[in-house]
Design a protein around this motif. Structure first.
Motif, PDB file in Angstrom:
ATOM      1  N   ASN A 155       0.806  -1.229   0.000  1.00  0.00           N
ATOM      2  CA  ASN A 155       0.000   0.000   0.000  1.00  0.00           C
ATOM      3  C   ASN A 155       0.839   1.279   0.000  1.00  0.00           C
ATOM      4  O   ASN A 155       0.275   2.384  -0.052  1.00  0.00           O
ATOM      5  N   ILE A 156       2.177   1.127   0.065  1.00  0.00           N
ATOM      6  CA  ILE A 156       3.047   2.307   0.086  1.00  0.00           C
ATOM      7  C   ILE A 156       3.226   2.795  -1.334  1.00  0.00           C
ATOM      8  O   ILE A 156       3.638   2.025  -2.220  1.00  0.00           O
ATOM      9  N   VAL A 157       2.917   4.051  -1.593  1.00  0.00           N
ATOM     10  CA  VAL A 157       3.097   4.672  -2.901  1.00  0.00           C
ATOM     11  C   VAL A 157       4.175   5.742  -2.738  1.00  0.00           C
ATOM     12  O   VAL A 157       3.957   6.791  -2.112  1.00  0.00           O
ATOM     13  N   PHE A 158       5.371   5.451  -3.264  1.00  0.00           N
ATOM     14  CA  PHE A 158       6.507   6.379  -3.111  1.00  0.00           C
ATOM     15  C   PHE A 158       7.392   6.230  -4.327  1.00  0.00           C
ATOM     16  O   PHE A 158       7.923   5.149  -4.583  1.00  0.00           O
ATOM     17  N   ALA A 159       7.562   7.286  -5.110  1.00  0.00           N
ATOM     18  CA  ALA A 159       8.328   7.229  -6.349  1.00  0.00           C
ATOM     19  C   ALA A 159       9.560   8.116  -6.308  1.00  0.00           C
ATOM     20  O   ALA A 159      10.279   8.212  -7.320  1.00  0.00           O
ATOM     21  N   ASP A 160       9.819   8.791  -5.178  1.00  0.00           N
ATOM     22  CA  ASP A 160      10.981   9.691  -5.115  1.00  0.00           C
ATOM     23  C   ASP A 160      12.243   8.885  -4.979  1.00  0.00           C
ATOM     24  O   ASP A 160      12.269   7.773  -4.415  1.00  0.00           O
ATOM     25  N   ASP A 161      13.324   9.446  -5.528  1.00  0.00           N
ATOM     26  CA  ASP A 161      14.645   8.806  -5.428  1.00  0.00           C
ATOM     27  C   ASP A 161      15.427   9.516  -4.321  1.00  0.00           C
ATOM     28  O   ASP A 161      15.748  10.701  -4.447  1.00  0.00           O
ATOM     29  N   ILE A 162      15.711   8.792  -3.249  1.00  0.00           N
ATOM     30  CA  ILE A 162      16.424   9.383  -2.111  1.00  0.00           C
ATOM     31  C   ILE A 162      17.703   8.617  -1.877  1.00  0.00           C
ATOM     32  O   ILE A 162      17.819   7.431  -2.205  1.00  0.00           O
ATOM     33  N   GLY A 163      18.675   9.318  -1.297  1.00  0.00           N
ATOM     34  CA  GLY A 163      19.944   8.687  -0.999  1.00  0.00           C
ATOM     35  C   GLY A 163      19.915   7.964   0.337  1.00  0.00           C
ATOM     36  O   GLY A 163      19.267   8.403   1.286  1.00  0.00           O
ATOM     37  N   GLY A 164      20.555   6.856   0.412  1.00  0.00           N
ATOM     38  CA  GLY A 164      20.570   6.101   1.661  1.00  0.00           C
ATOM     39  C   GLY A 164      19.309   5.273   1.833  1.00  0.00           C
ATOM     40  O   GLY A 164      18.515   5.078   0.901  1.00  0.00           O
ATOM     41  N   ASN A 165      19.151   4.749   3.018  1.00  0.00           N
ATOM     42  CA  ASN A 165      17.988   3.906   3.328  1.00  0.00           C
ATOM     43  C   ASN A 165      17.430   4.308   4.691  1.00  0.00           C
ATOM     44  O   ASN A 165      17.529   3.559   5.680  1.00  0.00           O
ATOM     45  N   PRO A 166      16.839   5.540   4.817  1.00  0.00           N
ATOM     46  CA  PRO A 166      16.344   6.002   6.114  1.00  0.00           C
ATOM     47  C   PRO A 166      15.131   5.203   6.576  1.00  0.00           C
ATOM     48  O   PRO A 166      14.325   4.760   5.773  1.00  0.00           O
ATOM     49  N   ALA A 167      15.047   5.020   7.908  1.00  0.00           N
ATOM     50  CA  ALA A 167      13.954   4.232   8.488  1.00  0.00           C
ATOM     51  C   ALA A 167      12.979   5.147   9.202  1.00  0.00           C
ATOM     52  O   ALA A 167      13.380   6.069   9.915  1.00  0.00           O
ATOM     53  N   ALA A 168      11.695   4.845   9.032  1.00  0.00           N
ATOM     54  CA  ALA A 168      10.629   5.565   9.725  1.00  0.00           C
ATOM     55  C   ALA A 168       9.934   4.590  10.658  1.00  0.00           C
ATOM     56  O   ALA A 168       9.443   3.540  10.218  1.00  0.00           O
TER      57      ALA A 168
END
Length: 317
Positions: A244-257
């Motif tokens: 269900n996660i809709v996310f198309a941005d390209d970000i650096g690293g692998n941050p956790a929420a």
């Protein structure tokens, strides 16, 4: 008048007893005069002196050479007159000694004496006033010294009383502290005894209820069933939410929420809260939208749904 007064201010003071001395001198001279008069009169009446005198050459003279005798005519032999008897005249009595009349008192001297007397009286009064002031000052100093001594004694007495009270209070506080410590020790001992009894009871219950335990063969717990999720439960929840996660941005690293999720006993999501941000706001919002879209979480292997549950999501998981 003023010039005489100014001159007499610096003159030496008159000799005391001047009139008395003058009177004694006059009396002595009068007595002497009477004595001399009586003595001369007595000698004149008692002695009658008869004296004879002969005339002699006052200067010695040398004799002339012997003359040749020349017959001369006889002449009458001169008669040498007798020297008359001279009766001494009676001594002239000494002139009477004039009696010294005391001069009338000088008003300037009297005024000067009065000024001196007033000055001495004024100085005496000033000295008496100074002596009185000095005595009064000594009396006041003595009174002040006595007051200081009394205040010092009062302060010392109060200090000793305060020290006794503080010592008494310290002793009472120490006694109370000892009683409180003893009470705490008693309570701690009672608490330890209760804990020991509860642990003993729990051990007995655990040993009697091991037959109904739901853990696996390698489980090392002491409860009938595990209260936490199984090792695979987190993966199952991620698998339910991640589609269900809709996310198309390209970000650096692998941050956790990290998100805390609360559910009802049947797994329905009641609330969700972001407890730790990943630092990327768009990723945090995408995770929260996916949880809202999921609505219901799956059950664990034992049929329970853990609530609350903290789940970590990373873009490159």
């Amino acid at each position: 008048m003023h010039a005489a007064t100014d001159r007499l201010e610096f003159a030496p003071p008159p000799t005391p007893g001047l009139l008395h001395s003058l009177a004694l001198a006059v009396l002595a001279h009068a007595f002497l005069l009477v004595a001399l008069t009586w003595g001369v009169h007595w000698k004149r009446d008692a002695i009658s002196v008869t004296a004879e005198a002969e005339l002699w050459s006052a200067v010695p003279q040398a004799a002339a050479p012997k003359l040749v005798e020349v017959p001369i005519e006889p002449t009458a032999t001169p008669v040498t007159p007798k020297t008359p008897v001279v009766t001494p005249a009676p001594p002239t009595p000494p002139p009477p000694v004039p009696q010294v009349q005391p001069s009338p008192p000088d008003p300037n001297i009297a005024l000067e004496r009065e000024k001196l007397r007033e000055k001495k009286e004024l100085e005496l009064k000033k000295q008496q006033a100074l002596d009185k002031q000095r005595l009064e000052k000594q009396r006041l100093d003595q009174l002040k010294l006595e007051e200081l001594k009394q205040e010092k004694l009062q302060l010392e007495k109060k200090r000793l009383q305060d020290k006794r009270e503080s010592d008494k209070k310290a002793a009472e506080d120490k006694k109370k502290a000892a009683q409180e410590a003893q009470r705490k020790e008693t309570l701690q001992a009672q608490e330890d005894a209760k804990k020991l009894a509860a642990q003993r009871k729990a051990n007995i219950e655990r040993m009697t209820g091991l037959a109904g335990a739901s853990g696996g063969p390698t489980a090392r717990g002491t409860q009938l069933q595990s209260s936490g999720p199984s090792t695979s439960y987190a993966g199952r929840i991620r698998a339910r939410i991640k589609p269900n996660i809709v996310f198309a941005d390209d970000i650096g690293g692998n941050p956790a929420a990290e998100v805390e999720v609360r559910t009802s006993p049947d797994g329905t999501i009641i609330s969700r809260k972001l407890t730790k941000s990943s630092g990327v706001k768009s990723w945090d919002e995408a995770v929260l939208r996916a949880i809202d879209k999921t609505e219901v979480l799956p059950r664990d292997v034992d049929g329970r749904v853990i609530s609350p549950l903290t789940i970590s999501f990373t873009p490159k998981d």
